[in-house]
Design a protein around this motif. Structure first.
Motif, PDB file in Angstrom:
ATOM      1  N   THR A 109      -4.041  -4.307  -4.038  1.00  0.00           N
ATOM      2  CA  THR A 109      -3.652  -3.255  -3.105  1.00  0.00           C
ATOM      3  C   THR A 109      -2.632  -2.325  -3.743  1.00  0.00           C
ATOM      4  OG1 THR A 109      -4.065  -4.653  -1.169  1.00  0.00           O
ATOM      5  CG2 THR A 109      -2.596  -2.778  -0.863  1.00  0.00           C
ATOM      6  N   ALA A 110      -1.678  -2.897  -4.477  1.00  0.00           N
ATOM      7  CA  ALA A 110      -0.669  -2.082  -5.165  1.00  0.00           C
ATOM      8  C   ALA A 110      -1.312  -1.198  -6.231  1.00  0.00           C
ATOM      9  CB  ALA A 110       0.397  -2.985  -5.783  1.00  0.00           C
ATOM     10  N   VAL A 111      -2.233  -1.765  -6.997  1.00  0.00           N
ATOM     11  CA  VAL A 111      -2.926  -0.978  -8.025  1.00  0.00           C
ATOM     12  C   VAL A 111      -3.718   0.156  -7.373  1.00  0.00           C
ATOM     13  CG1 VAL A 111      -4.750  -1.031  -9.770  1.00  0.00           C
ATOM     14  CG2 VAL A 111      -3.045  -2.864  -9.680  1.00  0.00           C
ATOM     15  N   GLY A 112      -4.427  -0.164  -6.305  1.00  0.00           N
ATOM     16  CA  GLY A 112      -5.192   0.853  -5.598  1.00  0.00           C
ATOM     17  C   GLY A 112      -4.304   1.949  -5.022  1.00  0.00           C
ATOM     18  N   ALA A 113      -3.120   1.570  -4.539  1.00  0.00           N
ATOM     19  CA  ALA A 113      -2.198   2.551  -3.980  1.00  0.00           C
ATOM     20  C   ALA A 113      -1.686   3.505  -5.056  1.00  0.00           C
ATOM     21  CB  ALA A 113      -1.027   1.840  -3.305  1.00  0.00           C
ATOM     22  N   ALA A 114      -1.344   2.966  -6.232  1.00  0.00           N
ATOM     23  CA  ALA A 114      -0.876   3.818  -7.325  1.00  0.00           C
ATOM     24  C   ALA A 114      -1.978   4.770  -7.780  1.00  0.00           C
ATOM     25  CB  ALA A 114      -0.394   2.953  -8.491  1.00  0.00           C
ATOM     26  N   ALA A 115      -3.199   4.254  -7.893  1.00  0.00           N
ATOM     27  CA  ALA A 115      -4.328   5.122  -8.253  1.00  0.00           C
ATOM     28  C   ALA A 115      -4.590   6.145  -7.157  1.00  0.00           C
ATOM     29  CB  ALA A 115      -5.576   4.287  -8.501  1.00  0.00           C
ATOM     30  N   GLY A 116      -4.436   5.725  -5.912  1.00  0.00           N
ATOM     31  CA  GLY A 116      -4.694   6.616  -4.790  1.00  0.00           C
ATOM     32  C   GLY A 116      -3.757   7.800  -4.744  1.00  0.00           C
ATOM     33  N   VAL A 117      -2.480   7.601  -5.091  1.00  0.00           N
ATOM     34  CA  VAL A 117      -1.556   8.731  -5.040  1.00  0.00           C
ATOM     35  C   VAL A 117      -1.873   9.736  -6.140  1.00  0.00           C
ATOM     36  CG1 VAL A 117       0.297   7.821  -6.537  1.00  0.00           C
ATOM     37  CG2 VAL A 117       0.861   9.336  -4.630  1.00  0.00           C
ATOM     38  N   LEU A 118      -2.344   9.276  -7.295  1.00  0.00           N
ATOM     39  CA  LEU A 118      -2.773  10.197  -8.348  1.00  0.00           C
ATOM     40  C   LEU A 118      -3.964  11.020  -7.858  1.00  0.00           C
ATOM     41  CD1 LEU A 118      -2.718  11.330 -11.199  1.00  0.00           C
ATOM     42  CD2 LEU A 118      -4.056   9.352 -11.952  1.00  0.00           C
ATOM     43  N   HIS A 119      -4.891  10.353  -7.195  1.00  0.00           N
ATOM     44  CA  HIS A 119      -6.055  11.044  -6.641  1.00  0.00           C
ATOM     45  C   HIS A 119      -5.622  12.080  -5.603  1.00  0.00           C
ATOM     46  CE1 HIS A 119      -9.425  11.644  -3.899  1.00  0.00           C
ATOM     47  NE2 HIS A 119     -10.237  11.295  -4.884  1.00  0.00           N
ATOM     48  N   SER A 177       0.803  -1.219   0.000  1.00  0.00           N
ATOM     49  CA  SER A 177       0.000   0.000   0.000  1.00  0.00           C
ATOM     50  C   SER A 177       0.837   1.270   0.000  1.00  0.00           C
ATOM     51  CB  SER A 177      -0.924   0.010   1.223  1.00  0.00           C
ATOM     52  OG  SER A 177      -0.176   0.130   2.413  1.00  0.00           O
ATOM     53  N   THR A 178       2.160   1.150   0.185  1.00  0.00           N
ATOM     54  CA  THR A 178       3.002   2.346   0.246  1.00  0.00           C
ATOM     55  C   THR A 178       4.031   2.420  -0.887  1.00  0.00           C
ATOM     56  OG1 THR A 178       4.447   1.173   1.806  1.00  0.00           O
ATOM     57  CG2 THR A 178       2.792   2.635   2.726  1.00  0.00           C
ATOM     58  N   LEU A 179       4.735   1.318  -1.145  1.00  0.00           N
ATOM     59  CA  LEU A 179       5.817   1.365  -2.133  1.00  0.00           C
ATOM     60  C   LEU A 179       5.320   1.738  -3.529  1.00  0.00           C
ATOM     61  CD1 LEU A 179       8.819   1.061  -2.540  1.00  0.00           C
ATOM     62  CD2 LEU A 179       8.485  -1.390  -2.920  1.00  0.00           C
ATOM     63  N   PRO A 180       4.245   1.131  -4.056  1.00  0.00           N
ATOM     64  CA  PRO A 180       3.768   1.550  -5.380  1.00  0.00           C
ATOM     65  C   PRO A 180       3.367   3.027  -5.426  1.00  0.00           C
ATOM     66  CG  PRO A 180       2.797  -0.552  -4.768  1.00  0.00           C
ATOM     67  CD  PRO A 180       3.461  -0.014  -3.544  1.00  0.00           C
ATOM     68  N   ALA A 181       2.819   3.537  -4.328  1.00  0.00           N
ATOM     69  CA  ALA A 181       2.432   4.950  -4.287  1.00  0.00           C
ATOM     70  C   ALA A 181       3.660   5.843  -4.391  1.00  0.00           C
ATOM     71  CB  ALA A 181       1.657   5.243  -3.013  1.00  0.00           C
ATOM     72  N   ILE A 182       4.733   5.470  -3.714  1.00  0.00           N
ATOM     73  CA  ILE A 182       5.962   6.261  -3.775  1.00  0.00           C
ATOM     74  C   ILE A 182       6.528   6.249  -5.189  1.00  0.00           C
ATOM     75  CG2 ILE A 182       8.346   6.376  -2.961  1.00  0.00           C
ATOM     76  CD1 ILE A 182       7.330   5.282  -0.279  1.00  0.00           C
TER      77      ILE A 182
END
Length: 452
Positions: A107-117, A51-56
């Motif tokens: 979770t990784a996909v959601g995290a990447a989408a979440g950081v864009l949001h 939930s964190t690394l893909p967002a970073i």
């Protein structure tokens, strides 16, 4: 404030908060499902990493997009991708073929989408709200963190009544609510679409250079890079405590007590959010950061003194009360000192620097507690006669030692934040040129207009 603007802000904020509630419930339920399925703390901790690394990694690209494309449409697109990921999990669960790796991937996909949001949302906020009320609105946004912390209590009740599938369906419904609010409100074009040349030194063409423009913009404003480094260390210490607080409580209390104490912590965070929503924080925002770090350090260290639910019921809300103060002050400083045309990349840089050490904290927390601190603090352990005399020995006291050390580290961080001259003067930097709230009459005529 114009009543029309108040309605617009409350509608957007409420829609995003509802979606965050659904996502928080799903994250907790899936974490419990993984732990029950595997019985492995390491596999459970992998969810935090996913939930964190893909967002970073995705944040720099999110910043470029937020400075080039319509920010509201980016939020809608990010929500759609996250909803698809949740829908995939729901379908796999309904078919009884859900596997642990499915949870990691989605979770990784959601995290990447979440950081864009999140980057898009933070980038459009200044001109949507206006400088005068920006800090108060940022305080309102911190209420979402309280929801995330209190999620276990609500999620447990929901799983008992509607089941895991019901929680996933509820999450999908909250995505629809968030999307609907973004579609129906009339947001001025000046808010959703970056305009004008980039501020600061011109960045060479190319996606890598464009992504680095946020850091370059910050470097031209002394004190802001130091602010982000302090914020990054704070987030890492917070993450370490966040991973270990549940094992600390469970070492001397029941699961029911854990749920109640998590709710109490969330109440403290919510109270801090209410304060910042009504007040906005001190005029010199760096003072709020310094004081917040000092209070947080003391409260965090006090977690270690005794294996007592009553102690945690006092110090956990006190610690989490400071989170909205620190986050609101940091966010508002960045938004007011960075120009709108590059704000997306600045917020993305803040996400990268601010969260860079968080995955390390997640990965290190378990081994640090199990293999180092707990053996040192067991009866007859190497530290039983020193720190053990103050904190006690036995199960959970090694984790208590980590809390004591983390609290002292946060106090040291507060001292550093005060000692760095450029950081003490960061409030004196000139504000961005255009921080007035955009006129509400300048709204897009239709939501079907092309992106660009």
């Amino acid at each position: 404030m114009d009543p029309r603007r108040v309605r617009l802000l409350v509608t957007v904020w409420a829609g995003q908060l509802v979606s965050l509630v659904g996502s928080s419930l799903t994250a907790f339920v899936l974490g419990v499902w993984v732990y029950q399925r595997t019985g492995s703390v390491s596999q459970f901790a992998m969810i935090f990493l996913a939930s964190t690394l893909p967002a970073i990694l995705a944040a720099p690209f999110a910043g470029v997009l937020a400075d080039r494309w319509d920010r509201r449409r980016l939020m809608l697109g990010a929500d759609s991708v996250a909803a698809l990921a949740t829908g995939a999990i729901a379908a796999l669960y309904a078919a009884d073929v859900l596997a642990v790796w499915h949870v990691y991937v989605t979770t990784a996909v959601g995290a990447a989408a979440g950081v864009l949001h999140q980057v898009s949302y933070a980038s459009l906020t200044p001109r949507l709200v206006g400088k005068r009320h920006l800090a108060r609105f940022n305080g309102m946004m911190q209420a979402g963190r309280a929801v995330q912390i209190a999620a276990p209590l609500l999620a447990g009740a929901l799983v008992a009544t509607i089941g895991v599938g019901g929680v996933l369906a509820l999450d999908l419904g909250t995505f629809a609510v968030a999307a609907t609010t973004l579609l129906v409100v009339r947001i001025p074009t000046e808010v959703t679409r970056p305009a004008g040349p980039e501020s600061g030194a011109a960045a060479p063409s190319g996606s890598a250079w464009q992504a680095a423009a946020g850091w370059q913009h910050l470097r031209e404003r002394p004190g802001l890079p130091a602010l982000l480094v302090v914020f990054g260390v704070y987030n890492a210490l917070f993450a370490l405590a966040g991973v270990l607080v549940q094992p600390l409580i469970l070492s001397f209390a029941s699961a029911a007590t854990l749920g109640a104490l998590m709710f109490a912590g969330g109440a403290g965070l919510f109270a801090g959010s209410l304060l910042m929503s009504a007040w906005g924080g001190p005029r010199r925002r760096v003072t709020g950061i310094q004081a917040g770090l000092a209070v947080a350090g003391v409260a965090l260290a006090l977690h270690s003194l005794a294996p007592s639910p009553w102690l945690i019921a006092v110090v956990a809300p006190a610690f989490l009360f400071t989170l909205p103060v620190i986050n609101t002050a940091t966010m508002t400083l960045l938004q007011t000192k960075a120009e709108s045309a590059v704000l997306g990349r600045v917020m993305a840089t803040a996400r990268v620097v601010g969260d860079a050490a968080v995955p390390l904290a997640y990965v290190a927390a378990g081994p640090l507690a199990d293999r180092v601190a707990e053996p040192l603090m067991r009866n007859g352990g190497a530290l039983a006669g020193g720190p053990g005399a103050l904190l006690g020995t036995g199960p959970g006291r090694g984790i208590a030692l980590i809390f004591a050390a983390t609290g002292l580290a946060m106090l040291a961080l507060a001292a550093i934040a005060y000692a760095v001259p450029s950081l003490r003067r960061v409030d004196d930097l000139p504000d961005a040129q255009d921080l007035d709230a955009a006129p509400l009459g300048a709204a897009e005529p239709t939501v079907r207009e092309g992106v660009g």
